[in-house]
Design a protein around this motif. Structure first.
Motif, mmCIF file in Angstrom:
data_model
loop_
_atom_site.group_PDB
_atom_site.id
_atom_site.type_symbol
_atom_site.label_atom_id
_atom_site.label_comp_id
_atom_site.label_asym_id
_atom_site.label_seq_id
_atom_site.Cartn_x
_atom_site.Cartn_y
_atom_site.Cartn_z
ATOM 1 N N LYS A 15 54.049 17.899 40.351
ATOM 2 C CA LYS A 15 55.283 16.470 39.262
ATOM 3 C C LYS A 15 54.762 15.206 39.816
ATOM 4 N N THR A 16 54.927 15.094 40.962
ATOM 5 C CA THR A 16 54.886 13.823 41.921
ATOM 6 C C THR A 16 53.968 13.050 41.222
ATOM 7 N N ALA A 17 52.784 13.416 41.163
ATOM 8 C CA ALA A 17 51.354 12.673 40.640
ATOM 9 C C ALA A 17 51.809 12.098 38.956
ATOM 10 N N PRO B 46 54.522 6.888 44.572
ATOM 11 C CA PRO B 46 54.303 6.116 46.010
ATOM 12 C C PRO B 46 54.001 7.378 46.864
ATOM 13 N N GLY B 47 55.067 7.639 47.735
ATOM 14 C CA GLY B 47 54.406 8.590 48.972
ATOM 15 C C GLY B 47 55.169 9.298 49.627
ATOM 16 N N TYR B 48 54.781 10.594 50.099
ATOM 17 C CA TYR B 48 56.329 11.975 50.199
ATOM 18 C C TYR B 48 55.137 12.309 51.511
ATOM 19 N N LEU B 49 55.906 12.569 52.114
ATOM 20 C CA LEU B 49 55.749 13.685 53.332
ATOM 21 C C LEU B 49 56.961 14.762 52.961
ATOM 22 N N PHE B 50 56.495 16.164 53.273
ATOM 23 C CA PHE B 50 57.529 17.513 53.568
ATOM 24 C C PHE B 50 56.462 17.832 54.602
ATOM 25 N N ASN C 30 51.450 0.337 47.366
ATOM 26 C CA ASN C 30 50.602 -0.213 46.537
ATOM 27 C C ASN C 30 48.779 -0.469 46.616
ATOM 28 N N ASN C 31 48.841 -1.342 47.991
ATOM 29 C CA ASN C 31 47.922 -1.701 48.559
ATOM 30 C C ASN C 31 48.264 -1.897 50.246
ATOM 31 N N GLY C 32 48.864 -0.336 50.538
ATOM 32 C CA GLY C 32 49.246 -0.689 51.864
ATOM 33 C C GLY C 32 48.096 0.864 51.927
ATOM 34 N N THR C 33 48.833 0.729 52.874
ATOM 35 C CA THR C 33 47.940 2.282 54.390
ATOM 36 C C THR C 33 48.750 3.740 53.708
ATOM 37 N N ALA C 34 47.567 4.402 54.452
ATOM 38 C CA ALA C 34 48.261 6.163 53.946
ATOM 39 C C ALA C 34 49.516 6.268 55.083
ATOM 40 N N SER D 19 51.104 13.024 51.333
ATOM 41 C CA SER D 19 50.466 12.062 50.567
ATOM 42 C C SER D 19 51.057 10.820 49.873
ATOM 43 N N GLY D 20 49.662 9.814 49.361
ATOM 44 C CA GLY D 20 50.417 8.817 48.793
ATOM 45 C C GLY D 20 50.345 7.205 50.234
#
Length: 379
Positions: free
Chosen positions: A36-38, A43-47, A66-70, A61-62
């Motif tokens: 669903k996030t894809a 842009p990014g999340y964690l749980f 946009n031009n940042g780091t993981a 994830s993410g």
């Protein structure tokens, strides 16, 4: 199988095969989140899923931008109104130490504001969202960057809808009283939270305020939607940070694992069971919560405690709070009887987080109830 679970310990590198641990439900949930996030291009999340006394399982994830780091477990996010859960614990500790009382009149907490418009307004009514003022009173002035003192002065002229303690009226502005209280006592909310909570829990990446966020080695940039499934990075606003007890705390995934662990009873020397019990007692009914999309099929009852929403989730007690400021979403919850917890952080204003939180707990409790049935029929 969706293999993105990280073993939270001193090193964040060990993969955990959750199916091997009998937790297929968690892999299935993670797969749904991933899909669903894809689709929405979040842009990014964690749980993370936390069980008392066990390594946490985290999905990351993410990117930070946009031009940042993981994004990593050490990446810091804004917690928005999840900050209120920290404020509730901090104030409960002060009550436990007899520095304040939940019945302390607000007019005694600060010399500058009389609040004669609201008789018997107390500390518990601020933290417990039962002041009686119209919901989200003057949030528009927070967002317009009005000074804290001016907003609080305007609150003193506002006619309440009900007597304090009698109805649920969610606020942000009124939490400015707590900051004013600390400042009048030659300290600040941030300093007290650091001393009483963050440092004792070793939450090294956590902080209060915009400067704390932007000083982090890795921090998630805020994103707002500009079209369907399209996001744009925006600057971090100072607005709600000025009302820090309401929405000013920042934390990483690694920090939140420690926070939830403490709420599950892992650090009783910092947050004792009597503290957690105080803040999670149901106080005022929150009827509208019963009609939230997806949640409504599971909620049997809903109240607000002291900085926590207190739910009957399909027969199980669940303590929960969400957060939303420009560019960020956050959620945290724990089931005290099962000694498990969950949180999710996003650097985008995606409503998916609401559905994910309900989905997570529905999946967990279904798994838990099935396990309990097996135990009950075992010879």
């Amino acid at each position: 199988m969706f293999k993105s679970f990280l073993l939270i310990s001193l090193v964040f590198s060990n993969l955990v095969c959750s199916q091997a641990m009998g937790e297929e439900w968690l892999d299935d949930f993670a797969s749904r989140v991933k899909a669903k996030t894809a689709k929405q291009r979040v842009p990014g999340y964690l749980f993370a899923f936390i069980e008392e006394g066990k390594p946490a399982k985290m999905v990351v994830s993410g990117k930070t931008a946009n031009n940042g780091t993981a994004i990593s477990p050490q990446t810091v996010f804004r917690l928005a109104s999840v900050s209120k859960t920290f404020t509730s614990i901090l104030m409960a500790k002060m009550v436990d130490e007899n520095k304040l009382s939940w019945q302390t009149p607000v007019k005694k907490m600060t010399n500058e504001y009389s609040f004669d418009n609201s008789k018997n307004l107390q500390l518990s009514h601020i933290v417990g969202q039962s002041s009686g003022f119209s919901p989200n009173a003057y949030d528009n002035l927070i967002e317009a960057n009005y000074p804290v003192k001016r907003v609080l002065s305007m609150l003193t002229d506002l006619k309440p809808l009900c007597t304090p303690g009698e109805c649920y009226t969610y606020q942000n502005t009124l939490f400015g009283v707590i900051e004013e209280y600390f400042q009048e006592n030659n300290t600040s909310y941030g300093q007290q939270l650091e001393t009483e909570v963050l440092r004792p829990l070793n939450m090294k990446g956590a902080s209060v305020g915009r400067e704390g966020l932007q000083a982090s080695n890795s921090w998630a940039k805020p994103h707002v939607a500009i079209a369907k499934n399209k996001w744009r990075s925006v600057k971090v606003n100072e607005d709600y940070y000025r009302f820090s007890p309401a929405a000013g705390v920042n934390a990483s995934g690694a920090d939140m694992v420690k926070w939830v662990g403490a709420l599950l009873g892992e650090k009783p020397n910092v947050i004792g069971p009597q503290i957690i019990d105080q803040v999670t007692q149901p106080r005022v009914k929150t009827k509208r919560e019963m009609h939230r999309r997806l949640w409504q099929r599971y909620l049997k009852d809903a109240h607000y405690g002291l900085g926590w929403r207190v739910y009957d989730f399909d027969g199980h007690k669940l303590n929960y709070h969400g957060g939303w400021v420009k560019g960020y979403r956050a959620a945290v919850a724990f089931a005290p009887d099962q000694k498990v917890g969950y949180f999710m952080l996003m650097n985008a204003e995606s409503n998916l987080i609401n559905d994910f939180t309900a989905d997570f707990w529905a999946s967990y409790f279904e798994h838990y109830d099935a396990q309990q049935k097996l135990i009950s029929v075992a010879p």
